[in-house]
Design a protein around this motif. Structure first.
Motif, PDB file in Angstrom:
ATOM      1  N   UNK A 253       0.834  -1.205   0.000  1.00 43.57           N
ATOM      2  CA  UNK A 253       0.000   0.000   0.000  1.00 43.57           C
ATOM      3  C   UNK A 253       0.870   1.257   0.000  1.00 43.57           C
ATOM      4  N   UNK A 254       1.894   1.272   0.835  1.00 40.41           N
ATOM      5  CA  UNK A 254       2.788   2.427   0.876  1.00 40.41           C
ATOM      6  C   UNK A 254       3.595   2.544  -0.412  1.00 40.41           C
ATOM      7  N   UNK A 255       4.038   1.408  -0.952  1.00 43.46           N
ATOM      8  CA  UNK A 255       4.828   1.436  -2.188  1.00 43.46           C
ATOM      9  C   UNK A 255       4.008   1.914  -3.369  1.00 43.46           C
ATOM     10  N   UNK A 256       2.696   1.671  -3.345  1.00 43.58           N
ATOM     11  CA  UNK A 256       1.855   2.074  -4.474  1.00 43.58           C
ATOM     12  C   UNK A 256       1.834   3.583  -4.669  1.00 43.58           C
ATOM     13  N   UNK A 257       2.150   4.345  -3.605  1.00 51.36           N
ATOM     14  CA  UNK A 257       2.149   5.804  -3.723  1.00 51.36           C
ATOM     15  C   UNK A 257       3.181   6.278  -4.734  1.00 51.36           C
ATOM     16  N   UNK A 258       4.240   5.499  -4.943  1.00 50.93           N
ATOM     17  CA  UNK A 258       5.290   5.893  -5.886  1.00 50.93           C
ATOM     18  C   UNK A 258       4.794   5.908  -7.321  1.00 50.93           C
ATOM     19  N   UNK A 259       3.728   5.160  -7.617  1.00 49.61           N
ATOM     20  CA  UNK A 259       3.239   5.040  -8.988  1.00 49.61           C
ATOM     21  C   UNK A 259       1.966   5.848  -9.245  1.00 49.61           C
TER      22      UNK A 259
ATOM     23  N   UNK B  76      10.902   6.113 -10.305  1.00 52.70           N
ATOM     24  CA  UNK B  76      11.738   7.204 -10.808  1.00 52.70           C
ATOM     25  C   UNK B  76      12.442   6.791 -12.089  1.00 52.70           C
ATOM     26  N   UNK B  77      12.877   5.533 -12.162  1.00 56.76           N
ATOM     27  CA  UNK B  77      13.542   5.047 -13.374  1.00 56.76           C
ATOM     28  C   UNK B  77      12.589   5.053 -14.567  1.00 56.76           C
ATOM     29  N   UNK B  78      11.338   4.633 -14.345  1.00 56.37           N
ATOM     30  CA  UNK B  78      10.351   4.643 -15.434  1.00 56.37           C
ATOM     31  C   UNK B  78      10.116   6.072 -15.917  1.00 56.37           C
ATOM     32  N   UNK B  79       9.992   6.993 -14.983  1.00 54.67           N
ATOM     33  CA  UNK B  79       9.735   8.382 -15.360  1.00 54.67           C
ATOM     34  C   UNK B  79      10.940   8.995 -16.071  1.00 54.67           C
ATOM     35  N   UNK B  80      12.136   8.619 -15.671  1.00 57.04           N
ATOM     36  CA  UNK B  80      13.318   9.189 -16.327  1.00 57.04           C
ATOM     37  C   UNK B  80      13.492   8.649 -17.738  1.00 57.04           C
ATOM     38  N   UNK B  81      13.130   7.401 -17.952  1.00 59.14           N
ATOM     39  CA  UNK B  81      13.140   6.884 -19.337  1.00 59.14           C
ATOM     40  C   UNK B  81      12.127   7.640 -20.181  1.00 59.14           C
TER      41      UNK B  81
ATOM     42  N   UNK C 216       2.008   5.699 -22.669  1.00 60.36           N
ATOM     43  CA  UNK C 216       2.654   4.408 -22.429  1.00 60.36           C
ATOM     44  C   UNK C 216       3.216   4.329 -21.020  1.00 60.36           C
ATOM     45  N   UNK C 217       3.890   5.402 -20.582  1.00 57.64           N
ATOM     46  CA  UNK C 217       4.449   5.404 -19.225  1.00 57.64           C
ATOM     47  C   UNK C 217       3.347   5.421 -18.172  1.00 57.64           C
ATOM     48  N   UNK C 218       2.298   6.209 -18.409  1.00 54.30           N
ATOM     49  CA  UNK C 218       1.202   6.293 -17.440  1.00 54.30           C
ATOM     50  C   UNK C 218       0.499   4.948 -17.291  1.00 54.30           C
ATOM     51  N   UNK C 219       0.330   4.230 -18.390  1.00 48.95           N
ATOM     52  CA  UNK C 219      -0.291   2.904 -18.328  1.00 48.95           C
ATOM     53  C   UNK C 219       0.576   1.932 -17.543  1.00 48.95           C
TER      54      UNK C 219
ATOM     55  N   UNK D 201       5.941  17.278 -20.588  1.00 47.10           N
ATOM     56  CA  UNK D 201       6.951  17.631 -21.588  1.00 47.10           C
ATOM     57  C   UNK D 201       7.815  18.800 -21.127  1.00 47.10           C
ATOM     58  N   UNK D 202       7.203  19.755 -20.434  1.00 43.61           N
ATOM     59  CA  UNK D 202       7.964  20.907 -19.950  1.00 43.61           C
ATOM     60  C   UNK D 202       8.872  20.510 -18.791  1.00 43.61           C
ATOM     61  N   UNK D 203       8.407  19.586 -17.941  1.00 47.35           N
ATOM     62  CA  UNK D 203       9.214  19.132 -16.813  1.00 47.35           C
ATOM     63  C   UNK D 203      10.376  18.238 -17.230  1.00 47.35           C
ATOM     64  N   UNK D 204      10.207  17.536 -18.350  1.00 41.58           N
ATOM     65  CA  UNK D 204      11.157  16.486 -18.729  1.00 41.58           C
ATOM     66  C   UNK D 204      12.616  16.939 -18.766  1.00 41.58           C
ATOM     67  N   UNK D 205      12.974  18.057 -19.413  1.00 42.02           N
ATOM     68  CA  UNK D 205      14.396  18.413 -19.479  1.00 42.02           C
ATOM     69  C   UNK D 205      15.005  18.752 -18.110  1.00 42.02           C
ATOM     70  N   UNK D 206      14.162  19.031 -17.104  1.00 40.57           N
ATOM     71  CA  UNK D 206      14.676  19.457 -15.800  1.00 40.57           C
ATOM     72  C   UNK D 206      14.708  18.344 -14.766  1.00 40.57           C
ATOM     73  N   UNK D 207      14.199  17.158 -15.120  1.00 43.75           N
ATOM     74  CA  UNK D 207      14.167  16.075 -14.135  1.00 43.75           C
ATOM     75  C   UNK D 207      15.560  15.597 -13.761  1.00 43.75           C
TER      76      UNK D 207
END
Length: 552
Positions: free
Chosen positions: A30-36, A108-113, A206-209, A454-460
């Motif tokens: 339950x706590x880990x699900x917050x990451x997604x 975080x790895x999924x989001x960075x990809x 794709x990432x959100x799914x 898209x705007x956040x992506x270059x700054x992650x």
């Protein structure tokens, strides 16, 4: 494994099952699900309780760079639990913190990809055609402001503005001459951001799914694994992987610590508030014609420990769970303390107080300043969602022996963390029966969501700047993954019954062991037996109360 222990000084903490292992997966998942999660960041405030409040710091351009719950949660947990200068953590009883941190790293790895692909699309379709990108961003921003207005006329004006710009763009494409570099660049300037928006939408979807599937899988008991690249070093030169491995082992070692903290009305951090207390205190009188055999508090505590380990055995096959019996060192901290510190020195190894020091504290530090010794018997129930702990302490003053049993209860993980993903929908009025409403399914990602990502992506790749622009969440202190988001226990009838029923056998087991021990040491146990019977009658119907709050 022996070589690893010699290198960093920590044992294989991650490989040691904690308090029953599989019984903790519910609260952990339950706590880990917050990451997604892709919920709004503000929803984390719903999980706050009276003692612990999450802080959300707004950014300078929050509307455009705001993080969602999963992004902010993953970042906050990683910094707090793996950061180089992190402060001490409170143990997460009923959950395992390492899998939660690993899921934060995996998310975080999924989001960075995803952000790497978005950055490429943004550069090709946006930066190279910057005037067109700024034009479209300005229109979308104005439309968002208009859509958020309570004035329906302003909202309609925002939609009309978007259509007007689209018609203008179409006229530019048709009316401009087809010869020359500038006309063709102007055409590309209008079209390229739209193409980029489409490609970005496919990448984001794709990432959100993927993130939602992991969110749903964790709560559905599917055993979703956290894929953390380079978490195990394969080469001595991989410093980041080695640092991550050592930090995870430190996290597991700290979770196994036998030092806990008492914070006044907040109770023992990680174990919950004290809801009940039963004290057996009588004068030590020798049996007629005999002398009392000398003993110390530790000798009696050991006998109580042995008796408590036999709780699961009984004449009736009732399924009474096996308890975890452990010696605790309780360190006092202030009610408003914003951090805790773990003891250090020759008597501490891997965050554990050595047995001889535990024995000394039990015998000598019963009054005045300093740490105290407690013998704890703990039950982890409801798949880790309920942690019931009975703490036993033995003290003596002159000829009076006092044996006190206190009950502590930690409630379930807040319902926010157990909610499964739902499809987005919009409530509208029916065409004919306008007094009735219906739900219309909405896309998982809207235009605003795609633009934001898209705007956040270059700054992650440099989070401090992103937090300055979009905002961040700060975790409540003293921090432990489990207790800061624990919901109320006493509102669930079955959970409350489990806590109340557990008190009777534990109190009676403690009294049985104590009276038997005193009898063996030539102590007249008549008064102790009578007092035990009185307490046994009172514990028949124990009621929860705030035993940590004194009306004085």
């Amino acid at each position: 494994m022996g070589a690893e222990v010699a290198i960093d000084g920590f044992g294989p903490g991650a490989q040691i099952p904690l308090q029953g292992g599989s019984g903790l997966t519910g609260a952990t998942n339950a706590l880990a699900s917050a990451a997604y999660r892709d919920s709004p960041l503000e929803t984390i405030k719903d999980a706050d309780n009276e003692h612990y409040k999450t802080t959300i710091k707004p950014g300078k351009w929050e509307k455009l760079f705001r993080p969602d719950l999963g992004e902010a949660f993953s970042r906050a947990v990683q910094v707090r639990m793996l950061g180089g200068g992190r402060k001490a953590l409170v143990q997460s009883f009923g959950a395992e913190p390492q899998p939660v941190v690993e899921h934060c790293l995996a998310a975080t790895h999924i989001r960075r990809r995803r952000d790497a692909k978005l950055t490429l699309v943004t550069f090709v379709c946006g930066v190279l055609f910057l005037p067109g990108l700024l034009l479209w961003l300005g229109v979308i921003h104005l439309r968002r402001m208009a859509a958020g207005s309570a004035n329906k006329r302003s909202s309609a004006l925002g939609t009309a503005l978007l259509y007007a710009v689209g018609i203008f763009a179409l006229l530019v494409l048709v009316k401009l001459p087809f010869d020359g570099l500038l006309p063709n660049y102007l055409r590309a300037m209008i079209v390229a951001p739209v193409i980029g928006w489409y490609l970005a939408g496919r990448i984001c979807l794709s990432a959100a799914t993927d993130l939602r599937d992991r969110w749903s899988g964790l709560l559905g008991g599917g055993g979703v694994s956290a894929h953390v690249p380079k978490s195990v070093p394969t080469d001595p030169g991989e410093k980041s992987a080695e640092e991550l491995r050592v930090n995870l082992e430190k996290l597991s070692a700290e979770q196994q610590s036998n030092v806990v903290f008492y914070a006044g009305p907040k109770g023992i951090l990680g174990l919950g508030t004290r809801w009940g207390s039963w004290a057996l205190a009588e004068e030590l009188v020798p049996q007629e014609g005999r002398e009392i055999h000398d003993f110390r508090a530790w000798d009696l505590v050991r006998k109580i420990h042995d008796q408590l380990t036999l709780l699961e055995r009984g004449a009736l096959k009732t399924g009474f769970p096996k308890p975890t019996v452990k010696h605790w060192i309780v360190s006092p901290v202030g009610e408003g303390a914003d951090e805790v510190s773990r003891p250090e020195g020759d008597n501490i190894v891997h965050y554990q107080v050595k047995p001889h020091e535990i024995q000394r504290i039990c015998n000598e530090q019963q009054f005045g300043a300093g740490n105290r010794h407690y013998l704890g018997v703990q039950f982890t129930l409801w798949d880790g969602n309920v942690v019931l702990t009975m703490m036993v302490t033995v003290t003596s003053l002159h000829h009076t022996l006092r044996i006190e049993v206190t009950g502590h209860a930690l409630g379930p993980v807040h319902g926010l963390f157990t909610s499964k993903p739902k499809g987005k929908s919009k409530e509208v009025s029916k065409t004919v029966r306008f007094w009735e409403t219906k739900e219309i399914p909405q896309p998982l990602l809207g235009t605003d969501d795609i633009v934001r990502l898209a705007v956040r992506a270059p700054l992650t790749w440099y989070p401090p700047v992103l937090e300055f622009l979009g905002g961040k969440m700060s975790l409540p202190e003293p921090f432990g993954l489990r207790h800061v988001w624990a919901g109320p226990l006493w509102r669930n009838r079955f959970m409350a019954d489990d806590a109340i029923r557990m008190a009777t056998p534990v109190v009676r087991a403690v009294h049985t062991a104590a009276i038997r021990f005193l009898d063996e040491h030539n102590v007249d146990t008549e008064r102790f037996t009578n007092r035990s019977l009185v307490i046994g009658g009172g514990v028949q119907e124990p009621g929860p109360r705030k035993a940590d709050v004194y009306d004085a």
